[in-house]
Design a protein around this motif. Structure first.
Motif, short mmCIF file in Angstrom:
data_model
loop_
_atom_site.label_atom_id
_atom_site.label_comp_id
_atom_site.label_asym_id
_atom_site.label_seq_id
_atom_site.Cartn_x
_atom_site.Cartn_y
_atom_site.Cartn_z
N SER A 1 1.35 -15.18 -0.90
CA SER A 1 1.03 -16.25 0.03
C SER A 1 -0.28 -15.94 0.74
CB SER A 1 2.16 -16.40 1.06
OG SER A 1 2.27 -15.21 1.84
N ALA A 2 -0.78 -16.94 1.46
CA ALA A 2 -2.00 -16.74 2.24
C ALA A 2 -1.74 -15.67 3.30
CB ALA A 2 -2.41 -18.06 2.88
N GLY A 3 -2.71 -14.86 3.54
CA GLY A 3 -2.57 -13.80 4.54
C GLY A 3 -2.14 -12.47 3.97
N THR A 4 -1.86 -12.42 2.66
CA THR A 4 -1.49 -11.14 2.04
C THR A 4 -2.64 -10.15 2.16
OG1 THR A 4 0.04 -12.19 0.49
CG2 THR A 4 -0.86 -10.05 -0.16
N TYR A 5 -2.31 -8.88 2.37
CA TYR A 5 -3.32 -7.85 2.53
C TYR A 5 -2.91 -6.60 1.77
CZ TYR A 5 -0.04 -6.15 6.09
OH TYR A 5 1.08 -5.70 6.74
N ALA A 6 -3.81 -5.65 1.72
CA ALA A 6 -3.55 -4.38 1.04
C ALA A 6 -3.70 -3.23 2.02
CB ALA A 6 -4.51 -4.20 -0.13
N LEU A 7 -2.93 -2.16 1.77
CA LEU A 7 -3.00 -0.95 2.58
C LEU A 7 -3.11 0.25 1.66
CD1 LEU A 7 -0.16 -1.47 5.25
CD2 LEU A 7 -2.63 -1.42 5.70
N ARG A 8 -3.84 1.25 2.10
CA ARG A 8 -3.91 2.50 1.36
C ARG A 8 -2.83 3.44 1.92
NH1 ARG A 8 -7.74 4.25 -1.91
NH2 ARG A 8 -9.22 2.69 -1.16
N VAL A 9 -1.90 3.87 1.07
CA VAL A 9 -0.77 4.68 1.51
C VAL A 9 -1.26 6.01 2.08
CG1 VAL A 9 1.33 5.89 0.76
CG2 VAL A 9 0.76 3.64 -0.19
N ARG A 10 -0.66 6.39 3.20
CA ARG A 10 -0.99 7.68 3.81
C ARG A 10 0.29 8.50 3.95
NH1 ARG A 10 -2.56 5.49 9.91
NH2 ARG A 10 -0.49 4.67 10.45
N GLY A 11 0.17 9.81 3.88
CA GLY A 11 1.33 10.67 3.99
C GLY A 11 2.16 10.68 2.71
N ASP A 12 3.25 11.46 2.72
CA ASP A 12 4.07 11.63 1.51
C ASP A 12 5.50 11.15 1.70
OD1 ASP A 12 5.04 13.55 3.22
OD2 ASP A 12 4.94 15.20 1.78
N SER A 13 5.78 10.36 2.72
CA SER A 13 7.16 9.95 2.96
C SER A 13 7.67 9.00 1.87
CB SER A 13 7.30 9.28 4.33
OG SER A 13 6.62 8.04 4.36
N MET A 14 6.76 8.34 1.15
CA MET A 14 7.18 7.42 0.10
C MET A 14 6.84 7.96 -1.29
SD MET A 14 8.87 4.91 1.32
CE MET A 14 8.74 3.50 0.22
N THR A 15 6.66 9.27 -1.38
CA THR A 15 6.46 9.92 -2.67
C THR A 15 7.83 10.37 -3.18
OG1 THR A 15 4.26 10.69 -2.03
CG2 THR A 15 5.30 11.77 -3.91
N ALA A 16 8.28 9.77 -4.27
CA ALA A 16 9.60 10.09 -4.80
C ALA A 16 9.60 11.49 -5.42
CB ALA A 16 10.02 9.06 -5.84
N PRO A 17 10.72 12.24 -5.28
CA PRO A 17 10.77 13.62 -5.80
C PRO A 17 10.95 13.70 -7.31
CG PRO A 17 12.87 13.04 -4.80
CD PRO A 17 11.94 11.88 -4.54
N HIS A 18 11.30 12.60 -7.97
CA HIS A 18 11.49 12.62 -9.43
C HIS A 18 11.05 11.28 -10.00
CE1 HIS A 18 15.04 10.25 -8.54
NE2 HIS A 18 15.45 11.20 -7.72
N GLY A 19 11.08 11.17 -11.31
CA GLY A 19 10.54 10.01 -11.97
C GLY A 19 11.47 8.82 -12.10
N HIS A 20 12.65 8.88 -11.51
CA HIS A 20 13.60 7.78 -11.64
C HIS A 20 13.35 6.66 -10.64
CE1 HIS A 20 15.86 10.04 -14.55
NE2 HIS A 20 16.03 11.05 -13.71
N LEU A 21 12.53 6.91 -9.65
CA LEU A 21 12.22 5.91 -8.64
C LEU A 21 10.73 5.61 -8.64
CD1 LEU A 21 14.30 7.28 -5.62
CD2 LEU A 21 14.87 5.32 -7.04
N LYS A 22 10.41 4.39 -8.23
CA LYS A 22 9.00 4.09 -8.01
C LYS A 22 8.48 5.01 -6.91
CE LYS A 22 9.12 -0.80 -9.32
NZ LYS A 22 8.90 -2.19 -8.85
N SER A 23 7.26 5.47 -7.10
CA SER A 23 6.69 6.39 -6.13
C SER A 23 5.38 5.83 -5.60
CB SER A 23 6.46 7.76 -6.79
OG SER A 23 6.04 8.71 -5.84
N TYR A 24 5.08 6.16 -4.35
CA TYR A 24 3.88 5.65 -3.70
C TYR A 24 3.12 6.83 -3.07
CZ TYR A 24 6.65 1.40 -4.15
OH TYR A 24 7.42 0.37 -4.65
N PRO A 25 2.42 7.61 -3.88
CA PRO A 25 1.72 8.78 -3.35
C PRO A 25 0.57 8.39 -2.44
CG PRO A 25 1.10 8.39 -5.62
CD PRO A 25 2.22 7.44 -5.33
N ALA A 26 0.18 9.30 -1.59
CA ALA A 26 -0.95 9.05 -0.70
C ALA A 26 -2.18 8.68 -1.51
CB ALA A 26 -1.22 10.29 0.14
#
Length: 241
Positions: free
Chosen positions: A143-168
């Motif tokens: 939708s209008a107003g969508t934006y992008a962010l650059r991930v910071r930190g490792d709280s959303m880095t998954a420990p294994h390959g079974h989950l989507k991961s979002y590294p810094a």
């Protein structure tokens, strides 16, 4: 300059090399260089090596066709020209200084700071070009107003390959009009009692009326304080290593 001899001599002089220095740089024996410059040989496999040493166009040195070393740089048009403007085509972890696309180009969204994300009102407050780090394409329906962010930190880095991961360093696309996510969706949220206005990126969890925010990295604690969802993540871009 009609002969290899005259071109070879001129190129060496322009490179400010003696015949001995040219021998060291090219691997061609000084005696062979001397023969070429005297005209004792008309063609030689040594010409390519000398052209590299003199930083000369090998075609010019061999045939006289093409720019001489002292000419201004000449860019020959390709036979098959796609008419593409020059630019970086390899995405890197360090973004270019300028925007990748002109601000507010159709199909693109602004890459903004985390501080700005906490104040974002989507289409109600379209961003000024100066507020975005750059504008990047978003191929997901948004939708209008969508934006992008650059991930910071490792709280959303998954420990294994079974989950989507979002590294810094990876980039996520956030739709601020989707503020009622389903269980398991990734969201951008703000803690209600946090006066600093800090924004967090977590997995939205809901069960039996309870809501909380879950990190993918088990080294981080879930967020169980009251929060407001600011938008739902609709896509991710991650650079190749």
């Amino acid at each position: 300059m009609e002969t290899i001899a005259s071109r070879a001599l001129a190129a060496r002089k322009f490179a400010k090399m003696t015949q001995k220095q040219a021998e060291i740089a090219s691997g061609v024996k000084q005696s062979s260089i001397s023969k070429i410059e005297r005209g004792d040989t008309s063609r030689s496999m040594s010409v390519l090596a000398l052209a590299r040493a003199y930083r000369a166009d090998p075609n010019w040195l061999d045939t006289g066709d093409g720019p001489a070393p002292w000419d201004e740089v000449q860019i020959r048009p390709a036979r098959d020209n796609a008419h593409e403007p020059p630019g970086p085509y390899r995405v890197t972890r360090t973004p270019p200084e300028g925007p990748a696309f002109a601000p507010q180009t159709p199909g693109t969204v602004p890459l903004i700071s985390w501080e700005l994300a906490g104040e974002w009102r989507g289409a109600e407050s379209p961003p000024r070009p100066t507020l975005a780090e750059r504008w990047i394409p978003c191929i997901a329906h948004h939708s209008a107003g969508t934006y992008a962010l650059r991930v910071r930190g490792d709280s959303m880095t998954a420990p294994h390959g079974h989950l989507k991961s979002y590294p810094a360093g990876s980039i996520i696309f956030v739709d601020p009009q989707h503020t009622t996510p389903d269980d398991g969706e990734r969201v951008i949220a703000k803690l209600d009692n946090d006066t600093s206005g800090e924004v967090t990126f977590k997995v939205y969890k809901e069960d039996a009326g309870r809501r909380w925010l879950l990190p993918l990295n088990p080294a981080h604690e879930p967020v169980r304080a009251a929060f407001t969802v600011l938008g739902t993540v609709i896509g991710k871009w991650e650079d190749e290593d």
